[in-house]
Structures are given as structure tokens and as C-alpha cells.
Design a protein around this motif. Structure first.
Motif, short mmCIF file in Angstrom:
data_model
loop_
_atom_site.label_atom_id
_atom_site.label_comp_id
_atom_site.label_asym_id
_atom_site.label_seq_id
_atom_site.Cartn_x
_atom_site.Cartn_y
_atom_site.Cartn_z
N ALA A 1 0.81 -0.92 0.04
CA ALA A 1 0.15 0.02 0.07
C ALA A 1 0.93 1.22 0.11
N ALA A 2 1.93 1.26 0.87
CA ALA A 2 2.76 2.53 0.69
C ALA A 2 3.42 2.67 -0.64
N LEU A 3 3.76 1.55 -1.38
CA LEU A 3 4.54 1.61 -2.49
C LEU A 3 3.43 2.02 -3.67
N TRP A 4 2.38 1.47 -3.60
CA TRP A 4 1.29 2.04 -4.26
C TRP A 4 0.90 3.62 -4.02
N GLY A 5 1.12 3.96 -2.92
CA GLY A 5 0.92 5.54 -2.46
C GLY A 5 1.93 6.25 -3.33
N ALA A 6 3.13 5.80 -3.39
CA ALA A 6 4.10 6.59 -4.00
C ALA A 6 4.21 6.42 -5.54
N ILE A 7 3.37 5.60 -6.00
CA ILE A 7 3.14 5.38 -7.65
C ILE A 7 1.99 6.17 -7.79
N GLY A 8 0.87 6.24 -6.81
CA GLY A 8 -0.24 7.30 -7.15
C GLY A 8 0.46 8.76 -7.28
N VAL A 9 1.56 8.95 -6.32
CA VAL A 9 1.91 10.25 -6.58
C VAL A 9 2.44 10.84 -7.70
N GLY A 10 3.10 9.82 -8.24
CA GLY A 10 3.95 10.14 -9.55
C GLY A 10 2.78 10.01 -10.57
N VAL A 11 1.87 9.41 -10.55
CA VAL A 11 0.94 9.26 -11.45
C VAL A 11 0.03 10.54 -11.66
N GLY A 12 -0.06 11.11 -10.45
CA GLY A 12 -1.07 12.44 -10.20
C GLY A 12 -0.27 13.53 -10.44
N ALA A 13 1.25 13.54 -10.52
CA ALA A 13 2.01 14.60 -11.31
C ALA A 13 1.95 14.67 -12.54
N VAL A 14 1.83 13.46 -13.24
CA VAL A 14 1.76 13.49 -14.56
C VAL A 14 0.30 13.60 -15.10
N VAL A 15 -0.44 13.20 -14.56
CA VAL A 15 -1.97 13.39 -14.92
C VAL A 15 -2.46 14.38 -14.28
N ARG A 16 -2.91 15.72 -14.72
CA ARG A 16 -3.54 16.67 -14.13
C ARG A 16 -4.80 16.61 -13.67
N SER A 17 -5.71 15.97 -14.48
CA SER A 17 -7.05 15.88 -14.19
C SER A 17 -7.48 14.61 -13.47
#
Length: 130
Positions: free
Chosen positions: A34-50
Motif C-alpha cells: 500500500a505504501a509503494l502504491w501510494g508512491a506510484i499514485g503520487v507519480g501518476v498524479g504529477a503526470v496526469v493533472r485531471s
């Protein structure tokens, strides 16, 4: 949830034969994944603005790409073990005969998180914040 699930299954007369190490692997592995998925989510959130685009993309990946393509195309099932979802499940010890070992799943998910962080950082640095 592991304890509640075990109690519910035992109440229904379904025996659960898990040791303390199995429970520890599920609980600790799920927390790490879950912690690693959180980090992945932050990266994806930085790329995809919407947010809508991000959610639609995640659902499309989860429903169509992962489940339909990887499951149906012959010979790709082995590659499916290296996808981030499978790596996350491997960390918690699920399907040990099908998925990667927990240690290898951990390394694979760390690589996904690192790639997500690097790509997100590169995209963020190139954007013009007004």
C-alpha cells in the motif's frame, strides 16, 4: 481483516490453517504494498493533472488491459506476473505458486514506484506554474 476473515470462515465451519508467519506476511506485506502504491499514485498524479482522466485511466487499465488482454493473450500470462498489481499481491504472499516471490515482488514494485517518481518529477519540472 485477516483476523475477522478467519473468524468468519471458522464460524461457517470452514477451517483456516494459517500460522502466525502467514498472518504477519499478509499484514506486513499489504502495508508495504500500500505504501509503494501510494508512491506510484503520487507519480501518476504529477503526470496526469485531471482527476477524472486519472480515474478513468486506472479503471480502463484495471478492467480492460490487465484483465482482458493479459489474461486472454497466450504467452503473456508470464509477463502479467511483472505488472504492478501482481507484484503488490506477491508482496503479501498471495498465490505463491503463480506470482513472484515476495522479495522479487517487492523489488519490482519499488522499480515501478521509482519510475513513477522520476517521470512525475520530470513532468513537474517542465510545467509552467502560474
Amino acid at each position: 481483516m485477516a483476523g475477522v476473515g478467519t473468524a468468519a470462515l471458522n464460524a461457517q465451519g470452514i477451517g483456516v490453517h494459517l500460522g502466525v508467519d502467514d498472518y504477519a506476511r499478509v499484514i506486513f506485506g499489504s502495508a508495504v504494498a500500500a505504501a509503494l502504491w501510494g508512491a506510484i499514485g503520487v507519480g501518476v498524479g504529477a503526470v496526469v493533472r485531471s482527476q477524472v482522466t486519472a480515474l478513468v485511466g486506472i479503471v480502463m487499465w484495471r478492467v480492460f488491459v490487465k484483465n482482458l488482454l493479459v489474461g486472454d493473450i497466450a504467452g503473456i500470462g508470464a509477463v502479467g506476473r511483472l505488472l504492478p498489481g501482481a507484484a503488490g499481491r506477491a508482496i503479501s504472499g498471495q498465490d505463491p505458486n503463480i506470482l513472484l516471490s515476495p522479495a522479487v515482488g517487492f523489488v519490482v514494485l519499488i522499480l515501478y514506484a521509482a519510475a513513477s517518481a522520476v517521470i512525475g518529477s520530470m513532468v513537474t519540472e517542465r510545467r509552467d506554474f502560474v
